[in-house]
Design a protein around this motif. Sequence first.
Motif, PDB file in Angstrom:
ATOM      1  N   GLY A 174      -9.476   4.461  -4.929  1.00 25.42           N
ATOM      2  CA  GLY A 174      -9.520   3.000  -4.950  1.00 25.42           C
ATOM      3  C   GLY A 174      -8.376   2.385  -4.160  1.00 25.42           C
ATOM      4  N   GLN A 175      -7.199   2.970  -4.269  1.00 24.52           N
ATOM      5  CA  GLN A 175      -6.045   2.481  -3.529  1.00 24.52           C
ATOM      6  C   GLN A 175      -6.238   2.663  -2.024  1.00 24.52           C
ATOM      7  OE1 GLN A 175      -1.750   2.600  -5.362  1.00 24.52           O
ATOM      8  NE2 GLN A 175      -2.088   4.455  -4.209  1.00 24.52           N
ATOM      9  N   PHE A 216      -8.715   0.078  -0.659  1.00 19.21           N
ATOM     10  CA  PHE A 216      -8.086  -1.232  -0.514  1.00 19.21           C
ATOM     11  C   PHE A 216      -7.206  -1.281   0.725  1.00 19.21           C
ATOM     12  CE2 PHE A 216      -4.389  -3.955  -1.325  1.00 19.21           C
ATOM     13  CZ  PHE A 216      -5.017  -5.174  -1.527  1.00 19.21           C
ATOM     14  N   ILE A 217      -6.410  -0.226   0.947  1.00 18.69           N
ATOM     15  CA  ILE A 217      -5.496  -0.206   2.090  1.00 18.69           C
ATOM     16  C   ILE A 217      -6.268  -0.146   3.400  1.00 18.69           C
ATOM     17  CG2 ILE A 217      -3.755   1.206   3.260  1.00 18.69           C
ATOM     18  CD1 ILE A 217      -2.673  -0.461   0.984  1.00 18.69           C
ATOM     19  N   ARG A 274      -9.118  -1.325   4.065  1.00 15.85           N
ATOM     20  CA  ARG A 274      -9.738  -2.628   4.357  1.00 15.85           C
ATOM     21  C   ARG A 274      -8.701  -3.660   4.794  1.00 15.85           C
ATOM     22  NH1 ARG A 274     -15.066  -4.350   1.908  1.00 15.85           N
ATOM     23  NH2 ARG A 274     -14.162  -6.328   2.505  1.00 15.85           N
ATOM     24  N   LYS A 275      -7.555  -3.656   4.119  1.00 15.94           N
ATOM     25  CA  LYS A 275      -6.535  -4.656   4.408  1.00 15.94           C
ATOM     26  C   LYS A 275      -5.648  -4.269   5.583  1.00 15.94           C
ATOM     27  CE  LYS A 275      -7.668  -7.434   1.062  1.00 15.94           C
ATOM     28  NZ  LYS A 275      -8.237  -8.767   1.348  1.00 15.94           N
TER      29      LYS A 275
END
Length: 356
Positions: free
Chosen positions: A252-253, A256-257, A259-260
Motif C-alpha cells: 500500500g505504501q 501511494f508513492i 502515484r504521488k
Amino acid sequence: MLDWLYTGISWVMARWHSLWDTVFGNPPAETALGGLSWVLAIVFLVVTIRLILFPLFVKQIKSQRAMQELQPELAKLRKQYGSDRQGMAVAQQALMKERGVNPLAGCLPILPQIPVFLSLFHVLRRLAPDKPGLYSWSDELTDQAARAQLFGAPISSSFNMSGAKETAILDIAGVTYTNIRIVAFVLIVIMCFTTYYTQKQIMKRSGPVEGQAAMVQKILLYVMPAGLFVSGFLFPIGVLLYWFTNNLWTLGQQFFILRKMPPPGSDAAKAKAAGDKPAVDPKTLAPKPGAKPVRPKGGRPVAPPATDAPTGDGAADGSASPNGGAANGRPPGKQSPGGATRAGQSPPNRGKRKRR
C-alpha cells in the motif's frame, strides 16, 4: 541481552489485545473472537512499528531519488575510468559526498524491522499452554495467547513442531495437526508471493539500475522468497501473519508513492509533468483593444488587429470613416463631401485633425 526488546514487543501486543478484547466483550481465548483479538494485536503491532519507521521511509525515498539523479554522472564516471574499479569507487564516493547522498539510507526502514521480527519469533516460539508468564505477560495472559487460534490453528503453533510444545498445543480442544499445517502452508505461500510482489514494486519505484545494484535486486527478488518458503515451515503462525501484514502495508505504501512520486524519467513521471503544466489560455495571447503597436527590430510598427468599433476619426483604409475611401460606397475618383475631387489628390484639410 535482548530481554528488553522482547519485553517491549510483548508489552505492545498486550496493549492492543486489551483494546480489542474490550471491544469484543472479553471472549474466551479458544473462541473465534478471542483468537481474533490476538490476531488483531499482531496486525496492529505491524501498524505501530511501521508508523514509527515512517520518517525513515521518507529518507529512503529521498535517497533513492537522489541516486537516480546521479545516474547520468555515474555513467560518465564508468566511461571515464573503464576497468579501473578502485579509481571508479573513489570518484563515486567523492561525488556522493559532494552531493550529500548516502547510499545506505535506502536500507533504513528495513534494518530496524529485523530485531522486531526476531523478537516476535522468540516470544511466540516460547508460547505454550499452561506455561508461566512471559516477560510483561501474566500467567493467565500467556496461556490465553498460547490458546488463541486463527481458523482453528493456534498462533503459537507452526508447520513443524516437536516436543512438549506440540503435545500441549494438540491437547487444546478442537485443534488438529492437519488443520495447523493447512493454515500454516497457506500463509507461507501468501507470504512468499507478497514478498516477491513487494520487491517488484520496490524495483519499479527505484527505477532502472546497473551493475551490482541490479544484481542485488535480482537476488532479493528471487532468493528472498525462496528462503522464506524454506524457513516458513519453522515460523509460528503468528510470525507468518506478521510478515504477511507487513508486506500488505509495504504494498500500500509503494502504491501511494508510485502515484504521488513516480521515478524520474519513467512514463508516469513524464505524464505527471505534462499534466502539471498550466494550460495556455488563447485569450491571453490576443492583444488588448487600443494596445500600442509593437515595433520589431528594423521593421515597421505592427498595429493591433482592428476591432468592430471605430477607434478614431477614420481608419487607415477609410473603412470605418464616413468620409473615407471606397467603404462608403463611392468609387475612387468621385467627389465626396470633404474629400478629394479626383483620384490621387488630397483634400484641402488633409493632415489636420479636428480638435474636440
